[in-house]
Design a protein around this motif. Structure first.
Motif, PDB file in Angstrom:
ATOM      1  N   MET A   1      69.804  27.862  46.073  1.00  0.00           N
ATOM      2  CA  MET A   1      70.567  29.088  46.163  1.00  0.00           C
ATOM      3  C   MET A   1      69.953  30.184  45.289  1.00  0.00           C
ATOM      4  SD  MET A   1      73.139  30.399  47.617  1.00  0.00           S
ATOM      5  CE  MET A   1      74.235  31.741  47.456  1.00  0.00           C
ATOM      6  N   ASN A   2      69.466  29.816  44.104  1.00  0.00           N
ATOM      7  CA  ASN A   2      68.855  30.802  43.217  1.00  0.00           C
ATOM      8  C   ASN A   2      67.601  31.411  43.827  1.00  0.00           C
ATOM      9  OD1 ASN A   2      70.811  30.524  41.293  1.00  0.00           O
ATOM     10  ND2 ASN A   2      69.702  28.960  40.139  1.00  0.00           N
ATOM     11  N   THR A   3      66.882  30.617  44.590  1.00  0.00           N
ATOM     12  CA  THR A   3      65.672  31.123  45.233  1.00  0.00           C
ATOM     13  C   THR A   3      66.019  32.221  46.224  1.00  0.00           C
ATOM     14  OG1 THR A   3      64.628  28.968  44.991  1.00  0.00           O
ATOM     15  CG2 THR A   3      63.667  30.483  46.600  1.00  0.00           C
ATOM     16  N   TRP A   4      67.082  32.017  47.004  1.00  0.00           N
ATOM     17  CA  TRP A   4      67.478  33.021  47.988  1.00  0.00           C
ATOM     18  C   TRP A   4      67.996  34.279  47.312  1.00  0.00           C
ATOM     19  CZ3 TRP A   4      65.471  33.033  52.450  1.00  0.00           C
ATOM     20  CH2 TRP A   4      65.119  31.840  53.052  1.00  0.00           C
ATOM     21  N   LEU A   5      68.652  34.127  46.189  1.00  0.00           N
ATOM     22  CA  LEU A   5      69.081  35.313  45.435  1.00  0.00           C
ATOM     23  C   LEU A   5      67.872  36.099  44.939  1.00  0.00           C
ATOM     24  CD1 LEU A   5      72.091  33.926  43.377  1.00  0.00           C
ATOM     25  CD2 LEU A   5      72.156  35.520  45.295  1.00  0.00           C
ATOM     26  N   ALA A   6      66.867  35.406  44.471  1.00  0.00           N
ATOM     27  CA  ALA A   6      65.651  36.077  44.010  1.00  0.00           C
ATOM     28  C   ALA A   6      64.942  36.771  45.167  1.00  0.00           C
ATOM     29  CB  ALA A   6      64.719  35.070  43.335  1.00  0.00           C
ATOM     30  N   ILE A   7      64.881  36.118  46.317  1.00  0.00           N
ATOM     31  CA  ILE A   7      64.252  36.735  47.491  1.00  0.00           C
ATOM     32  C   ILE A   7      65.031  37.973  47.915  1.00  0.00           C
ATOM     33  CG2 ILE A   7      63.782  36.399  49.957  1.00  0.00           C
ATOM     34  CD1 ILE A   7      63.103  33.468  49.257  1.00  0.00           C
ATOM     35  N   GLY A   8      66.348  37.877  47.945  1.00  0.00           N
ATOM     36  CA  GLY A   8      67.180  39.023  48.310  1.00  0.00           C
ATOM     37  C   GLY A   8      67.041  40.165  47.333  1.00  0.00           C
ATOM     38  N   ALA A   9      67.049  39.860  46.029  1.00  0.00           N
ATOM     39  CA  ALA A   9      66.894  40.899  45.009  1.00  0.00           C
ATOM     40  C   ALA A   9      65.526  41.566  45.117  1.00  0.00           C
ATOM     41  CB  ALA A   9      67.092  40.304  43.624  1.00  0.00           C
ATOM     42  N   THR A  10      64.507  40.777  45.390  1.00  0.00           N
ATOM     43  CA  THR A  10      63.164  41.341  45.552  1.00  0.00           C
ATOM     44  C   THR A  10      63.092  42.244  46.768  1.00  0.00           C
ATOM     45  OG1 THR A  10      62.213  39.387  44.498  1.00  0.00           O
ATOM     46  CG2 THR A  10      60.725  40.753  45.793  1.00  0.00           C
ATOM     47  N   ALA A  11      63.706  41.825  47.873  1.00  0.00           N
ATOM     48  CA  ALA A  11      63.706  42.647  49.086  1.00  0.00           C
ATOM     49  C   ALA A  11      64.433  43.968  48.848  1.00  0.00           C
ATOM     50  CB  ALA A  11      64.352  41.884  50.241  1.00  0.00           C
ATOM     51  N   VAL A  12      65.580  43.917  48.184  1.00  0.00           N
ATOM     52  CA  VAL A  12      66.328  45.141  47.887  1.00  0.00           C
ATOM     53  C   VAL A  12      65.524  46.035  46.943  1.00  0.00           C
ATOM     54  CG1 VAL A  12      68.397  46.028  46.731  1.00  0.00           C
ATOM     55  CG2 VAL A  12      68.589  44.159  48.359  1.00  0.00           C
ATOM     56  N   GLY A  13      64.895  45.428  45.939  1.00  0.00           N
ATOM     57  CA  GLY A  13      64.074  46.206  45.012  1.00  0.00           C
ATOM     58  C   GLY A  13      62.912  46.886  45.708  1.00  0.00           C
ATOM     59  N   CYS A  14      62.251  46.169  46.607  1.00  0.00           N
ATOM     60  CA  CYS A  14      61.134  46.758  47.356  1.00  0.00           C
ATOM     61  C   CYS A  14      61.614  47.912  48.230  1.00  0.00           C
ATOM     62  CB  CYS A  14      60.451  45.699  48.219  1.00  0.00           C
ATOM     63  SG  CYS A  14      59.494  44.516  47.273  1.00  0.00           S
ATOM     64  N   TYR A  15      62.751  47.741  48.863  1.00  0.00           N
ATOM     65  CA  TYR A  15      63.295  48.807  49.696  1.00  0.00           C
ATOM     66  C   TYR A  15      63.628  50.030  48.851  1.00  0.00           C
ATOM     67  CZ  TYR A  15      66.263  51.384  52.879  1.00  0.00           C
ATOM     68  OH  TYR A  15      66.800  52.359  53.650  1.00  0.00           O
ATOM     69  N   ILE A  17      62.299  50.950  45.971  1.00  0.00           N
ATOM     70  CA  ILE A  17      61.052  51.592  45.533  1.00  0.00           C
ATOM     71  C   ILE A  17      60.460  52.408  46.674  1.00  0.00           C
ATOM     72  CG2 ILE A  17      58.666  51.132  44.855  1.00  0.00           C
ATOM     73  CD1 ILE A  17      59.760  48.812  43.164  1.00  0.00           C
ATOM     74  N   LYS A  18      60.476  51.862  47.881  1.00  0.00           N
ATOM     75  CA  LYS A  18      59.983  52.591  49.051  1.00  0.00           C
ATOM     76  C   LYS A  18      60.814  53.856  49.278  1.00  0.00           C
ATOM     77  CE  LYS A  18      57.682  52.584  53.070  1.00  0.00           C
ATOM     78  NZ  LYS A  18      56.265  52.546  53.229  1.00  0.00           N
ATOM     79  N   TYR A  19      62.113  53.750  49.159  1.00  0.00           N
ATOM     80  CA  TYR A  19      63.003  54.890  49.342  1.00  0.00           C
ATOM     81  C   TYR A  19      62.757  55.955  48.276  1.00  0.00           C
ATOM     82  CZ  TYR A  19      67.277  57.496  50.266  1.00  0.00           C
ATOM     83  OH  TYR A  19      68.167  58.483  50.573  1.00  0.00           O
ATOM     84  N   LEU A  20      62.568  55.549  47.034  1.00  0.00           N
ATOM     85  CA  LEU A  20      62.275  56.514  45.970  1.00  0.00           C
ATOM     86  C   LEU A  20      60.958  57.229  46.230  1.00  0.00           C
ATOM     87  CD1 LEU A  20      63.420  54.561  42.794  1.00  0.00           C
ATOM     88  CD2 LEU A  20      64.505  56.566  43.839  1.00  0.00           C
ATOM     89  N   GLY A  21      60.000  56.524  46.799  1.00  0.00           N
ATOM     90  CA  GLY A  21      58.729  57.160  47.148  1.00  0.00           C
ATOM     91  C   GLY A  21      58.900  58.217  48.212  1.00  0.00           C
ATOM     92  N   LEU A  22      59.806  57.982  49.147  1.00  0.00           N
ATOM     93  CA  LEU A  22      60.070  58.975  50.186  1.00  0.00           C
ATOM     94  C   LEU A  22      60.808  60.194  49.645  1.00  0.00           C
ATOM     95  CD1 LEU A  22      61.115  56.628  53.126  1.00  0.00           C
ATOM     96  CD2 LEU A  22      58.970  57.886  52.865  1.00  0.00           C
ATOM     97  N   LEU A  23      61.534  60.005  48.546  1.00  0.00           N
ATOM     98  CA  LEU A  23      62.273  61.111  47.946  1.00  0.00           C
ATOM     99  C   LEU A  23      61.417  61.960  47.005  1.00  0.00           C
ATOM    100  CD1 LEU A  23      65.667  59.377  47.109  1.00  0.00           C
ATOM    101  CD2 LEU A  23      65.160  60.928  48.990  1.00  0.00           C
ATOM    102  N   ALA A  24      60.220  61.503  46.700  1.00  0.00           N
ATOM    103  CA  ALA A  24      59.359  62.241  45.768  1.00  0.00           C
ATOM    104  C   ALA A  24      58.992  63.596  46.372  1.00  0.00           C
ATOM    105  CB  ALA A  24      58.096  61.444  45.469  1.00  0.00           C
ATOM    106  N   PRO A  25      59.068  64.658  45.576  1.00  0.00           N
ATOM    107  CA  PRO A  25      58.703  65.986  46.088  1.00  0.00           C
ATOM    108  C   PRO A  25      57.229  66.047  46.471  1.00  0.00           C
ATOM    109  CG  PRO A  25      59.857  66.155  43.984  1.00  0.00           C
ATOM    110  CD  PRO A  25      59.575  64.706  44.215  1.00  0.00           C
ATOM    111  N   ALA A  26      56.921  66.821  47.503  1.00  0.00           N
ATOM    112  CA  ALA A  26      55.545  66.932  47.993  1.00  0.00           C
ATOM    113  C   ALA A  26      54.618  67.505  46.935  1.00  0.00           C
ATOM    114  CB  ALA A  26      55.513  67.793  49.253  1.00  0.00           C
ATOM    115  N   GLY A  27      55.135  68.361  46.073  1.00  0.00           N
ATOM    116  CA  GLY A  27      54.304  68.950  45.016  1.00  0.00           C
ATOM    117  C   GLY A  27      53.743  67.910  44.070  1.00  0.00           C
ATOM    118  N   ILE A  28      54.519  66.879  43.795  1.00  0.00           N
ATOM    119  CA  ILE A  28      54.043  65.804  42.913  1.00  0.00           C
ATOM    120  C   ILE A  28      52.948  65.001  43.604  1.00  0.00           C
ATOM    121  CG2 ILE A  28      54.715  63.627  41.827  1.00  0.00           C
ATOM    122  CD1 ILE A  28      57.403  64.881  41.204  1.00  0.00           C
ATOM    123  N   LEU A  29      53.133  64.738  44.886  1.00  0.00           N
ATOM    124  CA  LEU A  29      52.181  63.904  45.617  1.00  0.00           C
ATOM    125  C   LEU A  29      50.854  64.607  45.873  1.00  0.00           C
ATOM    126  CD1 LEU A  29      54.637  62.327  48.185  1.00  0.00           C
ATOM    127  CD2 LEU A  29      53.818  61.353  46.047  1.00  0.00           C
TER     128      LEU A  29
END
Length: 102
Positions: A1-15, A17-29
């Motif tokens: 069960m702990n393994t699946w929690l870690a996989i789920g937490a990692t998936a949410v964390g990756c999502y 981070i991806k979402y924060l990257g999309l929110l970054a202003p174009a001027g910074i990029l």
């Protein structure tokens, strides 16, 4: 069960981070430093992963046939060999070292 929690937490964390990257202003990029880091970071991470997989055995540093294979591949790359030949050279050298060394 702990393994699946870690996989789920990692998936949410990756999502997130991806979402924060999309929110970054174009001027910074568009900054030259950010562009340079974005170009070099994947290369550095791949090199670190290769080194860790080649020279680590659990918690210990180990130099064995894998190191010889990587060294042979590096020589083949310097000589500008095609990629499949580089892989073949690395495999043959690593297998030869393992066969000779046990």
């Amino acid at each position: 069960m702990n393994t699946w929690l870690a996989i789920g937490a990692t998936a949410v964390g990756c999502y997130l981070i991806k979402y924060l990257g999309l929110l970054a202003p174009a001027g910074i990029l568009e900054r030259p430093l950010v562009k340079r880091l974005a170009a070099l970071l994947p290369v550095a991470l791949l090199a670190a992963l290769t080194a860790q997989q080649t020279f680590a055995d659990g918690q210990h540093l180990m130099v064995d046939a894998r190191a010889a294979g990587v060294a042979a591949a590096a020589v083949a790359l310097v000589l500008r060999a095609p990629f499949l030949l580089v892989i073949g050279v690395a495999v043959v050298v690593a297998a030869g070292v393992r066969a000779l060394g046990g």
